[in-house]
Design a protein around this motif. Structure first.
Motif, PDB file in Angstrom:
ATOM      1  N   PHE A 163       0.534  12.835  -3.613  1.00  0.00           N
ATOM      2  CA  PHE A 163       0.311  12.837  -5.055  1.00  0.00           C
ATOM      3  C   PHE A 163      -1.184  12.835  -5.356  1.00  0.00           C
ATOM      4  O   PHE A 163      -1.935  12.049  -4.802  1.00  0.00           O
ATOM      5  CB  PHE A 163       0.961  11.608  -5.692  1.00  0.00           C
ATOM      6  N   GLU A 164      -1.598  13.766  -6.207  1.00  0.00           N
ATOM      7  CA  GLU A 164      -2.995  13.829  -6.645  1.00  0.00           C
ATOM      8  C   GLU A 164      -3.032  13.513  -8.130  1.00  0.00           C
ATOM      9  O   GLU A 164      -2.538  14.292  -8.937  1.00  0.00           O
ATOM     10  CB  GLU A 164      -3.560  15.240  -6.426  1.00  0.00           C
ATOM     11  N   PRO A 165      -3.610  12.382  -8.514  1.00  0.00           N
ATOM     12  CA  PRO A 165      -3.653  12.083  -9.953  1.00  0.00           C
ATOM     13  C   PRO A 165      -4.510  13.098 -10.709  1.00  0.00           C
ATOM     14  O   PRO A 165      -5.497  13.610 -10.181  1.00  0.00           O
ATOM     15  CB  PRO A 165      -4.242  10.675 -10.017  1.00  0.00           C
TER      16      PRO A 165
ATOM     17  N   SER B 262       9.158   7.240   0.669  1.00  0.00           N
ATOM     18  CA  SER B 262       9.648   5.866   0.724  1.00  0.00           C
ATOM     19  C   SER B 262       8.583   5.013   1.393  1.00  0.00           C
ATOM     20  O   SER B 262       7.882   5.467   2.296  1.00  0.00           O
ATOM     21  CB  SER B 262      10.981   5.811   1.484  1.00  0.00           C
ATOM     22  N   GLY B 263       8.497   3.793   0.929  1.00  0.00           N
ATOM     23  CA  GLY B 263       7.439   2.903   1.412  1.00  0.00           C
ATOM     24  C   GLY B 263       6.699   2.299   0.231  1.00  0.00           C
ATOM     25  O   GLY B 263       7.160   2.378  -0.906  1.00  0.00           O
ATOM     26  N   THR B 264       5.548   1.720   0.506  1.00  0.00           N
ATOM     27  CA  THR B 264       4.760   1.086  -0.546  1.00  0.00           C
ATOM     28  C   THR B 264       3.459   1.863  -0.716  1.00  0.00           C
ATOM     29  O   THR B 264       2.793   2.174   0.267  1.00  0.00           O
ATOM     30  CB  THR B 264       4.468  -0.378  -0.159  1.00  0.00           C
ATOM     31  N   PHE B 265       3.131   2.166  -1.955  1.00  0.00           N
ATOM     32  CA  PHE B 265       1.937   2.975  -2.211  1.00  0.00           C
ATOM     33  C   PHE B 265       1.111   2.376  -3.341  1.00  0.00           C
ATOM     34  O   PHE B 265       1.660   1.938  -4.345  1.00  0.00           O
ATOM     35  CB  PHE B 265       2.331   4.402  -2.600  1.00  0.00           C
TER      36      PHE B 265
ATOM     37  N   ARG C 260      -2.323   9.876  -1.444  1.00  0.00           N
ATOM     38  CA  ARG C 260      -2.666  11.284  -1.301  1.00  0.00           C
ATOM     39  C   ARG C 260      -2.005  11.916  -0.091  1.00  0.00           C
ATOM     40  O   ARG C 260      -1.437  13.006  -0.169  1.00  0.00           O
ATOM     41  CB  ARG C 260      -4.172  11.424  -1.113  1.00  0.00           C
ATOM     42  N   GLU C 261      -2.104  11.223   1.052  1.00  0.00           N
ATOM     43  CA  GLU C 261      -1.734  11.867   2.303  1.00  0.00           C
ATOM     44  C   GLU C 261      -0.257  11.720   2.647  1.00  0.00           C
ATOM     45  O   GLU C 261       0.320  12.615   3.253  1.00  0.00           O
ATOM     46  CB  GLU C 261      -2.611  11.324   3.433  1.00  0.00           C
TER      47      GLU C 261
ATOM     48  N   GLU D 127      -7.198   1.098  -2.236  1.00  0.00           N
ATOM     49  CA  GLU D 127      -7.371   2.376  -1.560  1.00  0.00           C
ATOM     50  C   GLU D 127      -6.163   3.259  -1.868  1.00  0.00           C
ATOM     51  O   GLU D 127      -5.036   2.769  -1.926  1.00  0.00           O
ATOM     52  CB  GLU D 127      -7.471   2.154  -0.058  1.00  0.00           C
ATOM     53  N   THR D 128      -6.397   4.553  -2.043  1.00  0.00           N
ATOM     54  CA  THR D 128      -5.296   5.430  -2.420  1.00  0.00           C
ATOM     55  C   THR D 128      -5.082   6.557  -1.412  1.00  0.00           C
ATOM     56  O   THR D 128      -4.495   7.580  -1.748  1.00  0.00           O
ATOM     57  CB  THR D 128      -5.557   6.031  -3.818  1.00  0.00           C
TER      58      THR D 128
END
Lengths: 326, 374
Positions: free
Chosen positions: B316-318, B244-247, B311-312, B306-307
């Motif tokens: 999620f790893e695209p 939950s949050g913004t990514f 990841r952390e 920035e991603t």
């Protein structure tokens, strides 16, 4: 000048000159890894060298026209910078301004560092020359990532070239990201106050912004390397500033020099002054506590320390200088 | 991703009921088909105002306009616990509607949907598709946006403004219903073989108009990665992650527009900004492509995010980098006027001609070096 008395001692000391690296043999340096691109290796015969150069150039061309190259998040195109942009600036650096570099060993061989330099010369040629100086003289051939004013990124063509040459906007976010990535970052905290100051104020350092560069370096824990550039002040002696015209054009100043705008484009030719770039002792920032970056008193003190060191070196280089042009 | 991951975050005894809005769009349809295969999903309710042209598998399609309050009934009727809101779109040729309709669906639809969610006692998770265009993009912005970057100037209109407003409403909802896990995913430009976005259309123009003197940095995310990350956000978080949050969601790396055009083999036509605006409205008028002011902004200043959070925190790893996404897209579109292979061969021919003049073996060296780089 208060420290004029020290001159004789300085004059007595033998001046240390860094031998200019021989450009024709890039692989001569044992520390340096061979460049990734198919740059020609040191050649046995001159004819062979040319052939290799052509083959390398064609391979380069092939990658460019098919889009098969990489840029980083900031838009820095290493290959283009190394093979084209640097080569375009080098004649100006070597032949025109005959830049002499001192104290290159003060730049760490790896890891982040913030180079803080004085800014002058109406057009930011000093930044570009600094970039060439660091790349060509440093044993690790480090690339300097300059922080530039937002005006640079507003101008068409200029913004595109600046990004490809590795420059980015002078803001805390970008600077910190680059420093944390272990890059060498160059900043000129005087900004427009420095580059657009009248000729009469030459070599008088202006206010160093709000010292944001110090807190950025502190957060990233990277050393600050003070850098003094002598010679750039005289390339366009700015005797006047057409403020109304500047406001109309939306630029911070409109320079009037003895030749510009009177001689038209010819007047925009910089004077062939002799430059000296001196890197000073690095100021470490890793000894401070985490919250030190928020302490305004410490920021001002460190900013003043950097500023004093650059100013002092400027005066020292000026008294050593024989002439503006030689 | 292992199949076992599904059960890691707390095995649910009752299957989930997922409601997906915007199911008639390409991406919504694919997500509906994908998520119904998840073992912990019991039912999928697909919602859109128009009947989808594609199959939706075993999902239940409810034709309703989310701008109407009927959506609250749908939520209550099916005891929906997870809402995946995909009906926030740029509105390209696929919808056929004018921008006012798209905007209404984006903003009013979101308000209605959030109102319905707030009333619903069963909703426990909300996933909203947003876009990195909420950051705007000017010459005064930092080169890389993080989730916390405040835009220097708010988007004046178009999809970016819609997305920014939608996010504002979603934040309000998250405050009022702290028990609902809210995940906002800001996607970079979505590309892939099925992409129907405005940017995908732009890349299909034979001669691409560009802004003279600007070479924007672009970032892409692959459709398959979009589906994966939506699935990840729609279920219980795995151990050690938080969904939950913004990514920001984007593939690794950056491509310049000039690189894109060369890799596609489509020549560019650099135009001065005013001329480009004019060409844009002309293209819009003939319905060739949606060349909005917002897209011109993207093509001027570009946008990179920035991603690290993705990841952390999200874990999620695209699968695809930006370059791989673009390569996949380029393959699906066929070659342009100047295919890179042909251009490359032309350079080879020049090299061969020089070779005849006595450059023996040297070309091979260069090629070997090039091969090693690949």
């Amino acid at each position: 000048m208060a420290d004029a008395k020290v001159i004789p001692f300085d004059e007595d000391r033998p001046r240390r000159r860094i031998p200019r690296r021989v450009r024709a043999v890039p692989a001569a340096d044992p520390v340096v890894e061979p460049p990734a691109g198919p740059e020609p290796a040191p050649a046995a015969a001159p004819g062979d060298s040319w052939d290799r150069r052509i083959a390398g150039g064609l391979a380069f061309l092939r990658r460019r026209v098919t889009g098969d190259y990489e840029v980083d998040d900031f838009g820095y195109d290493k290959e283009l910078t190394d093979q084209v942009l640097m080569s375009l600036m080098r004649p100006l650096y070597d032949k025109y301004f005959r830049v002499e570099v001192k104290g290159i060993e003060n730049i760490p061989a790896e890891g982040g560092a913030l180079i803080v330099a004085n800014h002058s010369g109406t057009l930011p040629l000093d930044g570009l020359m600094l970039q060439v100086a660091v790349h060509d003289h440093h044993p690790a051939e480090r690339h300097l990532r300059l922080l530039a004013a937002d005006l640079v990124f507003m101008l068409p063509v200029v913004n595109e070239l600046a990004r490809k040459a590795g420059h980015t906007l002078a803001c805390a976010e970008d600077a910190q990201r680059l420093l944390e990535a272990g890059e060498l970052v160059g900043v000129m905290p005087e900004g427009f106050k420095g580059i657009g100051k009248p000729f009469g104020d030459r070599y008088k350092l202006q206010r160093f912004g709000r010292g944001g560069f110090v807190s950025t370096a502190l957060r990233a824990g990277t050393p600050i390397v003070p850098c003094s550039i002598v010679g750039a002040e005289e390339i366009y002696p700015m005797v006047g500033n057409a403020k109304t015209l500047a406001r109309l054009l939306g630029v911070p100043y409109f320079p009037i020099t003895p030749t510009f705008p009177w001689l038209g484009p010819l007047g925009a030719l910089p004077l062939p002054t002799k430059w000296t770039i001196q890197f000073g002792e690095p100021i470490p920032t890793d000894g401070y506590a985490a919250e030190a970056a928020e302490d305004p008193m410490l920021m001002f003190n460190l900013t003043d320390q950097v500023r004093e060191q650059i100013q002092h070196t400027l005066y020292k280089l000026l008294v050593q200088r024989r002439s503006v042009f030689f | 991703m292992q199949p076992g991951d599904f059960f890691e975050g707390g095995a649910e005894l009752v299957g989930k009921v997922v409601l997906v809005t915007g199911a008639a769009r390409q991406l919504g349809g694919r997500f509906v088909r994908r998520i119904q295969r998840d073992p912990d999903v019991e039912r999928v309710i697909a919602v859109d105002a128009v009947t989808p042209p594609h199959r939706l598998g075993s999902a239940e399609f409810v034709r309703t306009d989310i701008r109407q309050s009927a959506i609250a009934r749908v939520l209550a009727e099916h005891a929906v616990d997870t809402v995946v809101h995909l009906a926030v779109t740029g509105g390209s040729a696929g919808t056929g509607g004018a921008h006012s309709t798209v905007k209404e669906t984006n903003v009013i639809g979101t308000m209605q949907l959030l109102g319905a969610c707030q009333k619903s006692p069963t909703v426990r998770r909300l996933v909203v598709k947003s876009s990195t265009s909420v950051y705007g993009g000017t010459s005064r912005d930092p080169a890389v946006f993080t989730e916390t970057t405040e835009p220097k100037s708010l988007p004046a209109g178009g999809f970016a403004k819609d997305a920014a407003e939608v996010e504002g409403y979603v934040r309000g909802f998250a405050r009022r219903r702290p028990d609902v896990a809210v995940c906002v995913l800001r996607f970079a430009n979505i590309l892939g073989p099925y992409a129907d976005s405005a940017l995908a259309e732009y890349f299909s123009i034979p001669v691409m108009p560009t802004v003279l003197g600007y070479d924007p940095r672009l970032q892409f995310v692959h459709e398959d990665d979009v589906l994966e990350v939506l699935r990840l956000a729609a279920r219980e978080p795995r151990r050690g992650t938080l969904n939950s949050g913004t990514f920001n969601i984007a593939g690794d790396g950056v491509l310049l527009l000039s690189q894109c055009s060369r890799r596609l083999g489509r020549p560019t036509l650099p135009l001065l900004l005013p001329a480009l605006n004019w060409v844009g409205s002309a293209l819009r008028a003939v319905g060739a492509t949606d060349f909005s002011p917002e897209q011109i902004r993207l093509l001027t200043h570009g946008r990179v995010v920035e991603t690290t959070q993705m990841r952390e925190v999200l874990g999620f790893e695209p699968l695809y980098t930006t370059a791989e996404t673009f390569a996949d897209f380029a393959r699906s579109r066929g070659s342009g006027l100047l295919p890179p292979e042909r251009v490359g061969r032309a350079v080879d021919r020049v090299a061969a001609m020089l070779d005849a003049d006595g450059l023996d073996g040297l070309k091979d060296d260069a090629y070997a070096a090039e091969g090693a780089k690949r």
